[in-house]
Design a protein around this motif. Structure first.
Motif, PDB file in Angstrom:
ATOM      1  N   GLY A  13       0.846  -1.166  -0.069  1.00 20.40           N
ATOM      2  CA  GLY A  13       0.015  -0.105  -0.030  1.00 20.40           C
ATOM      3  C   GLY A  13       0.925   1.436   0.087  1.00 20.40           C
ATOM      4  O   GLY A  13       0.763   2.111  -0.808  1.00 20.40           O
ATOM      5  N   GLY A  14       1.921   1.237   0.811  1.00 23.15           N
ATOM      6  CA  GLY A  14       3.010   2.337   0.985  1.00 23.15           C
ATOM      7  C   GLY A  14       3.622   2.608  -0.463  1.00 23.15           C
ATOM      8  O   GLY A  14       3.604   3.764  -0.829  1.00 23.15           O
ATOM      9  N   ILE A  15       4.080   1.608  -1.104  1.00 30.11           N
ATOM     10  CA  ILE A  15       4.563   1.741  -2.399  1.00 30.11           C
ATOM     11  C   ILE A  15       3.459   2.103  -3.610  1.00 30.11           C
ATOM     12  O   ILE A  15       3.828   3.124  -4.169  1.00 30.11           O
ATOM     13  CB  ILE A  15       5.184   0.162  -2.950  1.00 30.11           C
ATOM     14  N   GLY A  16       2.211   1.706  -3.245  1.00 29.87           N
ATOM     15  CA  GLY A  16       1.408   2.388  -4.124  1.00 29.87           C
ATOM     16  C   GLY A  16       0.855   3.780  -4.136  1.00 29.87           C
ATOM     17  O   GLY A  16       0.617   4.560  -5.008  1.00 29.87           O
ATOM     18  N   ILE A  17       0.811   4.089  -2.910  1.00 26.78           N
ATOM     19  CA  ILE A  17       0.615   5.606  -2.476  1.00 26.78           C
ATOM     20  C   ILE A  17       1.822   6.373  -3.153  1.00 26.78           C
ATOM     21  O   ILE A  17       1.716   7.519  -3.776  1.00 26.78           O
ATOM     22  CB  ILE A  17       0.672   5.913  -1.149  1.00 26.78           C
ATOM     23  N   LEU A  18       2.963   6.186  -3.486  1.00 24.41           N
ATOM     24  CA  LEU A  18       4.002   6.747  -4.027  1.00 24.41           C
ATOM     25  C   LEU A  18       3.994   6.382  -5.703  1.00 24.41           C
ATOM     26  O   LEU A  18       4.356   7.365  -6.264  1.00 24.41           O
ATOM     27  CB  LEU A  18       5.416   6.101  -3.501  1.00 24.41           C
ATOM     28  N   ARG A  19       3.542   5.196  -6.144  1.00 21.02           N
ATOM     29  CA  ARG A  19       3.780   5.012  -7.506  1.00 21.02           C
ATOM     30  C   ARG A  19       2.849   5.336  -8.246  1.00 21.02           C
ATOM     31  O   ARG A  19       2.621   5.790  -9.716  1.00 21.02           O
ATOM     32  CB  ARG A  19       3.758   3.436  -7.530  1.00 21.02           C
ATOM     33  N   MET A  20       1.242   5.414  -7.924  1.00 19.06           N
ATOM     34  CA  MET A  20       0.253   5.733  -8.518  1.00 19.06           C
ATOM     35  C   MET A  20       0.179   7.135  -9.123  1.00 19.06           C
ATOM     36  O   MET A  20       0.772   8.030  -8.422  1.00 19.06           O
ATOM     37  CB  MET A  20      -1.050   5.435  -7.631  1.00 19.06           C
ATOM     38  N   PRO A  21      -0.398   7.358 -10.169  1.00 20.99           N
ATOM     39  CA  PRO A  21      -0.028   8.434 -10.972  1.00 20.99           C
ATOM     40  C   PRO A  21      -0.949   9.701 -10.484  1.00 20.99           C
ATOM     41  O   PRO A  21      -0.776  10.969 -10.508  1.00 20.99           O
ATOM     42  CB  PRO A  21      -0.360   8.173 -12.628  1.00 20.99           C
ATOM     43  N   ASP A  22      -2.176   9.653  -9.735  1.00 24.86           N
ATOM     44  CA  ASP A  22      -3.188  10.703  -9.395  1.00 24.86           C
ATOM     45  C   ASP A  22      -3.799  10.048  -8.232  1.00 24.86           C
ATOM     46  O   ASP A  22      -3.885   9.196  -7.626  1.00 24.86           O
ATOM     47  CB  ASP A  22      -4.008  11.194 -10.334  1.00 24.86           C
TER      48      ASP A  22
ATOM     49  N   ALA B 133       4.410   7.089   3.428  1.00 28.18           N
ATOM     50  CA  ALA B 133       3.291   7.874   3.363  1.00 28.18           C
ATOM     51  C   ALA B 133       3.789   9.307   3.554  1.00 28.18           C
ATOM     52  O   ALA B 133       3.324  10.385   3.004  1.00 28.18           O
ATOM     53  CB  ALA B 133       2.404   7.525   4.341  1.00 28.18           C
ATOM     54  N   LEU B 134       4.878   9.657   4.408  1.00 33.26           N
ATOM     55  CA  LEU B 134       5.684  10.928   4.623  1.00 33.26           C
ATOM     56  C   LEU B 134       6.033  11.707   3.322  1.00 33.26           C
ATOM     57  O   LEU B 134       5.986  12.747   3.197  1.00 33.26           O
ATOM     58  CB  LEU B 134       6.696  11.008   5.711  1.00 33.26           C
ATOM     59  N   ILE B 135       6.856  10.551   2.570  1.00 34.60           N
ATOM     60  CA  ILE B 135       7.450  11.066   1.255  1.00 34.60           C
ATOM     61  C   ILE B 135       6.188  11.724   0.517  1.00 34.60           C
ATOM     62  O   ILE B 135       6.223  12.744  -0.278  1.00 34.60           O
ATOM     63  CB  ILE B 135       8.059  10.232   0.578  1.00 34.60           C
ATOM     64  N   ARG B 136       5.066  10.970   0.503  1.00 32.64           N
ATOM     65  CA  ARG B 136       3.983  11.479  -0.532  1.00 32.64           C
ATOM     66  C   ARG B 136       3.367  12.571   0.267  1.00 32.64           C
ATOM     67  O   ARG B 136       2.779  13.621  -0.731  1.00 32.64           O
ATOM     68  CB  ARG B 136       3.021  10.263  -0.586  1.00 32.64           C
ATOM     69  N   ALA B 137       3.371  12.901   1.311  1.00 32.72           N
ATOM     70  CA  ALA B 137       2.813  14.130   2.152  1.00 32.72           C
ATOM     71  C   ALA B 137       3.658  15.335   1.661  1.00 32.72           C
ATOM     72  O   ALA B 137       3.402  16.370   1.344  1.00 32.72           O
ATOM     73  CB  ALA B 137       2.798  13.940   3.730  1.00 32.72           C
ATOM     74  N   VAL B 138       4.932  14.929   1.503  1.00 33.00           N
ATOM     75  CA  VAL B 138       5.879  16.028   1.502  1.00 33.00           C
ATOM     76  C   VAL B 138       5.815  16.585  -0.286  1.00 33.00           C
ATOM     77  O   VAL B 138       5.904  17.741  -0.547  1.00 33.00           O
ATOM     78  CB  VAL B 138       7.258  15.780   1.783  1.00 33.00           C
ATOM     79  N   ARG B 139       5.802  15.445  -1.103  1.00 30.36           N
ATOM     80  CA  ARG B 139       5.855  15.662  -2.274  1.00 30.36           C
ATOM     81  C   ARG B 139       4.438  16.343  -3.052  1.00 30.36           C
ATOM     82  O   ARG B 139       4.300  16.833  -4.094  1.00 30.36           O
ATOM     83  CB  ARG B 139       6.123  14.389  -3.184  1.00 30.36           C
ATOM     84  N   GLY B 140       3.415  16.057  -2.152  1.00 30.35           N
ATOM     85  CA  GLY B 140       1.986  16.428  -2.658  1.00 30.35           C
ATOM     86  C   GLY B 140       1.537  15.848  -3.976  1.00 30.35           C
ATOM     87  O   GLY B 140       1.463  14.695  -3.924  1.00 30.35           O
ATOM     88  N   PRO B 141       1.180  16.557  -4.920  1.00 26.54           N
ATOM     89  CA  PRO B 141       1.199  17.865  -5.482  1.00 26.54           C
ATOM     90  C   PRO B 141       0.145  18.647  -4.932  1.00 26.54           C
ATOM     91  O   PRO B 141       0.417  19.920  -4.453  1.00 26.54           O
ATOM     92  CB  PRO B 141       1.371  17.857  -7.016  1.00 26.54           C
ATOM     93  N   THR B 142      -1.104  18.012  -4.970  1.00 27.52           N
ATOM     94  CA  THR B 142      -2.040  18.748  -4.261  1.00 27.52           C
ATOM     95  C   THR B 142      -2.621  18.660  -2.839  1.00 27.52           C
ATOM     96  O   THR B 142      -2.063  17.494  -2.248  1.00 27.52           O
ATOM     97  CB  THR B 142      -3.458  18.236  -5.163  1.00 27.52           C
ATOM     98  N   VAL B 143      -3.228  19.526  -2.305  1.00 21.30           N
ATOM     99  CA  VAL B 143      -3.597  19.486  -0.905  1.00 21.30           C
ATOM    100  C   VAL B 143      -4.456  18.218  -0.542  1.00 21.30           C
ATOM    101  O   VAL B 143      -3.962  17.632   0.322  1.00 21.30           O
ATOM    102  CB  VAL B 143      -4.593  20.590  -0.474  1.00 21.30           C
ATOM    103  N   TYR B 144      -4.879  17.668  -1.601  1.00 20.00           N
ATOM    104  CA  TYR B 144      -5.755  16.311  -1.219  1.00 20.00           C
ATOM    105  C   TYR B 144      -4.943  15.291  -1.226  1.00 20.00           C
ATOM    106  O   TYR B 144      -5.035  14.258  -0.292  1.00 20.00           O
ATOM    107  CB  TYR B 144      -6.735  15.982  -2.229  1.00 20.00           C
ATOM    108  N   ASP B 145      -3.732  15.221  -1.765  1.00 21.52           N
ATOM    109  CA  ASP B 145      -2.670  14.100  -1.852  1.00 21.52           C
ATOM    110  C   ASP B 145      -2.014  14.172  -0.442  1.00 21.52           C
ATOM    111  O   ASP B 145      -1.881  13.132   0.222  1.00 21.52           O
ATOM    112  CB  ASP B 145      -1.604  14.465  -2.746  1.00 21.52           C
ATOM    113  N   ARG B 146      -1.872  15.490   0.038  1.00 27.07           N
ATOM    114  CA  ARG B 146      -1.335  15.409   1.494  1.00 27.07           C
ATOM    115  C   ARG B 146      -2.416  14.964   2.365  1.00 27.07           C
ATOM    116  O   ARG B 146      -1.869  14.196   3.558  1.00 27.07           O
ATOM    117  CB  ARG B 146      -0.872  17.085   1.668  1.00 27.07           C
TER     118      ARG B 146
END
Lengths: 99, 96, 157
Positions: free
Chosen positions: A19-28, B16-29
């Protein structure tokens, strides 16, 4: 009992990782929501059930299932709220080209 | 085994934190924060079993589960409407 | 009144579960808190079929195992797609009819859709649900309508 617990814990940890990898890999955003779905359902459920196997009979077991029930009820609601808010915030989902 | 699970969970929280930092939109965070909350709940529960005091940590995890959801919805509401009290402006008032 | 009483019993059981102390003083406090929570909820008018959907509980016992199996299968499908090096996803937005008669039924349906990885409900209206699907397979599974029929059966009890 111990072995069943270990297997479930392992499955859960793997699901969390996927799931964590998916959060990073998925496009939108919307496709990322699906990845979060994995951590919320299989990941959390497998780990909490794995713990339930070693918790023994008693209050601990009830509380573990209570946490699981709360997670399974509330997380989809949060996901839905997130997707809906994103649509209202004029974020269009990235769609694949129709075949 | 429990130590392994806690370690993996901490690693995933990092993702998950990396995604929170990278964004790009507020919803991603917000999404990343929400996923982070779920993992924290499971991690706290597992940690309780690891240190041999599950009763205490289970209560914390339960409260975290209830409060984390309210937090997510509150942040979403602020990002959508700009404040916490307002409902959807275009809807007529609820009939009694 | 029956609903108020069952809400009171539920709240009090929750109190006993979380408190863990069973002396006279704390149980008395629990009784008072549960009673005032029920009183406030009744004044707010939320102790009804929507606020406390007890009617769904018997059907839920049959629905939950099926949902559990579906969710597990969907999990492995989505996990495979995430780990696949070429990321074989085809996101799409579809609309599925929601034939449930009551609001708790529709909410159960939307919640089940979101709980299943691969499909997320975006918008719920009176007779249909807008769904974001990760792949053609997930969309077709949902469009076959089995989950919808099962939630309708859940309501009927």
């Amino acid at each position: 009992m111990e072995i069943a617990s270990a297997i479930l814990l392992l499955i859960g940890a793997l699901a969390m990782l996927v799931g964590g990898i998916g959060i990073l890999r998925m496009p939108d955003l919307f496709t990322r929501l699906h990845a979060v779905g994995i951590t919320d359902t299989l990941g959390a459920a497998a780990i909490l059930l794995g713990l339930a196997f070693i918790a023994g009979w008693g209050l601990l077991l009830v509380k573990l299932f209570l946490i699981l029930a709360v997670l399974l009820l509330l997380n989809p609601t949060a996901s839905h709220a997130l997707g809906r808010a994103a649509v209202h915030g004029a974020r269009r989902p990235w769609l694949s080209a129709p075949k | 085994m429990l130590i392994l699970v806690v370690t993996v969970l901490l690693g995933t929280m990092g993702l998950a934190l990396i995604r929170a930092v990278r964004g790009p939109t507020v919803y991603d965070r917000i999404l990343a924060a929400n996923a982070f909350t779920t993992k924290t709940i499971v991690m706290v529960t597992t940690f309780g079993f690891m240190v041999g005091e599950p009763g205490l940590y289970l209560d914390i995890a339960l409260m975290y589960a209830l409060i984390g959801f309210i937090g997510t919805v509150a942040v979403l509401k602020v990002s959508e409407f700009g404040n916490l009290g307002q409902t959807r402006p275009e809807l007529p008032p609820k009939p009694k | 009144m029956k609903r108020a009483l069952s809400l009171f019993l539920l709240l009090f059981a929750f109190w006993l579960l979380l408190s863990g102390h069973y002396d006279f003083w704390l149980i008395g406090l629990g009784l008072i808190s549960s009673a005032s929570a029920v009183f406030l909820a009744r004044r707010m008018g939320i102790v009804d079929a929507e606020g406390l959907p007890l009617d769904l509980v018997p059907g839920l016992l049959r629905y939950a195992p099926w949902l559990f199996g579906t969710v597990i299968r969907a999990n492995f499908d989505v996990a495979r797609r995430i780990l696949h090096p070429r990321l074989p996803i085809t996101p799409m937005v579809i609309r599925v009819p929601a034939e449930q008669r009551t609001a708790p039924g529709r909410v159960s349906y939307a919640n089940s859709i979101t709980l299943t990885p691969g499909t997320i409900s975006l918008e719920v209206s009176d007779d249909e649900i807008e769904v974001h699907a990760l792949s053609v397979d997930a969309a077709e599974d949902l469009q076959s309508g089995e989950m919808g029929r099962r939630v309708v059966a859940l309501e009927a009890h």
